[in-house]
Write an enzyme that holds these catalytic residues in place. Structure first.
Site, short mmCIF file in Angstrom:
data_model
loop_
_atom_site.label_atom_id
_atom_site.label_comp_id
_atom_site.label_asym_id
_atom_site.label_seq_id
_atom_site.Cartn_x
_atom_site.Cartn_y
_atom_site.Cartn_z
N CYS A 28 64.29 8.58 35.39
CA CYS A 28 64.44 8.40 36.84
C CYS A 28 64.90 9.71 37.45
CB CYS A 28 65.45 7.30 37.16
SG CYS A 28 64.91 5.65 36.72
N GLU B 204 58.42 9.78 33.42
CA GLU B 204 58.07 8.40 33.09
C GLU B 204 57.34 7.75 34.26
OE1 GLU B 204 60.46 4.24 32.17
OE2 GLU B 204 61.33 6.12 31.48
#
Length: 473
Positions: free
Chosen positions: A331, A365
């Protein structure tokens, strides 16, 4: 050939509109109004669509929640065709009930059918799971030997979830899950639960739901300590805590410092409370994915600005201690009060500097948020253009770019395609520097962008035992 995707998209849009029409009706359901009774705000319920006054004009909005606050009826609305960040609580006097109101149809039958379908699909997946291998976008090896498909590059990896969640399952998942993806159909997370926060010297309006304690949702303003990230519903409690708090920087090792920013490395296993508070804060501004209470398998890299009071948090990114897909970011977030100042690119650059130290290529990601994807695309483009224009080499392969930047070949090819720099010549693809690329390079040179200096990074790749990588409480 190029028109085919547009036709398919058009069909899907029409089908989605038909589905939406099936779930709503213009007829007022029986039992809502008594004979000769006028439609009022108290009759509006969750799921209705009506026109709401916004910026001196009327906009169609869907009612996501109804609540009584201080004796007044308020509605949480989502404006159709607008970003979720603009969702807000509105008073009843902003609803225009003189125009047509769309009412939600009874969904009891639909829910029963969805449960049956879920069971059937679950059985089917159970029979076929062992024979299928999921494809991983952007997967790469330290040697850069990842397989490319030029016709199906997808750097975001967004998937459409078809699963249904009930309220209890959704609350449990939001409060206890680790890195996750979140769709727009989740009931609880659609309603923003905090009105405003005070962080340091800034008052910020949250964008999305975050699973803070439910009693804080009744407060007008939440106070968050910008050093410990502890949260309070009362200003008096916050001031009392600040008078006793001695923390002046994130509770980790400072691994980088220059004249503008510093970076700290925090282990989620060693500093669980602080990292959980960071995840709660980040969820206010991240809709697609975030980390919650299971922070043990992650490292957090926090960027700060220094002043006489201490190190103030600007942004951060988290990273798995051991990633099977070679992700270098889980994140990433720049706090809203520091956005559009170049800090996002510094965070991205730092993640790739760590990958270079590790001798690996990396990629964020998936899925990325809309702002995250824009930031990464801009960073990839600027980095590749600077490398090609300033390297002094007349020939350079995709692998050469990957080894110099620590970017995956998927991300490089996607960026080159976006800038129309890939040309097919004599049976092979070549990288072509166009006039638009030269113009963009000149613009990059005129910008006063702050670059991180690799020699200032004091860091070695951490090595973890099997016990330290285990998910635990």
């Amino acid at each position: 050939m190029a028109a085919t995707p547009e036709v398919e998209k058009g069909k899907s849009d029409k089908e989605s509109k038909k589905e939406e029409e099936k779930t709503h009706t213009l007829e007022i359901p029986a039992g809502i109004l008594e004979p000769n009774q006028k439609l009022e705000a108290k009759h509006i319920r969750i799921g209705c669509k009506c026109f709401v006054a916004k910026d001196d004009e009327l906009r169609l909005a869907e009612i996501l929640s109804v609540h009584t606050r201080k004796g007044k009826l308020v509605f949480y609305v989502h404006y159709k065709e607008f970003n979720k960040r603009l969702d807000e609580w509105v008073d009843a006097n902003r609803l225009d009930l003189t125009q047509q109101v769309e009412w939600p149809r009874d969904r009891v039958v639909k829910k029963a059918v969805s449960v049956v379908n879920k069971i059937k699909h679950g059985k089917k997946r159970g029979r076929t799971a062992s024979s299928q291998t999921p494809a991983v976008e952007g997967r790469s090896t330290p040697t850069g030997g990842d397989v490319m498909d030029l016709d199906n590059l997808n750097v975001n990896g967004q998937e459409n979830s078809t699963e249904d969640y009930n309220r209890e399952e959704e609350i449990e998942k939001l409060r206890t899950s680790g890195s996750m993806s979140q769709g727009g159909s989740h009931e609880v997370s659609r309603v923003r639960n905090l009105h405003s926060i005070i962080l340091g010297g800034y008052q910020v309006e949250p964008w999305y739901f975050s699973p803070y304690p439910i009693e804080l949702s009744e407060e007008d303003t939440i106070y968050i300590c910008d050093f410990s990230l502890c949260f309070f519903g009362s200003k008096k409690q916050f001031e009392r805590f600040r008078s006793k708090c001695t923390l002046k920087h994130p509770p980790g090792n400072e691994i980088y410092r220059d004249d503008k920013v510093s970076f700290f490395e925090i282990d989620g296993r060693r500093q669980r409370t602080w990292c959980r508070n960071l995840c709660l804060l980040s969820k206010l501004f991240l809709d697609h994915k975030t980390l919650y209470y299971d922070v043990d398998p992650f490292l957090f890299y926090c960027m700060t600005k220094r002043d006489e009071k201490g190190h103030h948090l600007v942004g951060y990114f988290s990273k798995e201690k051991e990633s099977a897909e070679n992700y270098n970011v889980a994140c990433i977030l720049t706090l809203p009060q520091y956005q559009r100042h170049g800090y996002g690119k510094m965070l991205i650059q730092f993640s790739y500097e760590l990958s270079k130290k590790e001798g690996k290529v990396g990629s964020p990601e998936k899925p990325l948020s809309d702002l995250g994807l824009m930031s990464y695309r801009a960073y990839w483009a600027d980095t590749i253009i600077e490398l090609l224009m300033e390297s002094g080499k007349t020939e350079m392969t995709i692998e050469d770019i990957s080894s110099a930047t620590a970017m995956t070949t998927t991300d490089i090819l996607h960026t080159l395609q976006t800038m129309n720099m890939l040309k097919y010549y004599k049976g092979q693809h070549i990288i072509c520097i166009t006039d638009a690329v030269v113009v963009r390079h000149d613009k990059i040179k005129t910008k006063k962008r702050h670059y991180l200096e690799a020699h200032r990074l004091q860091w070695k790749p951490p090595v973890f035992t099997a016990a330290q990588l285990r998910f635990g409480w």
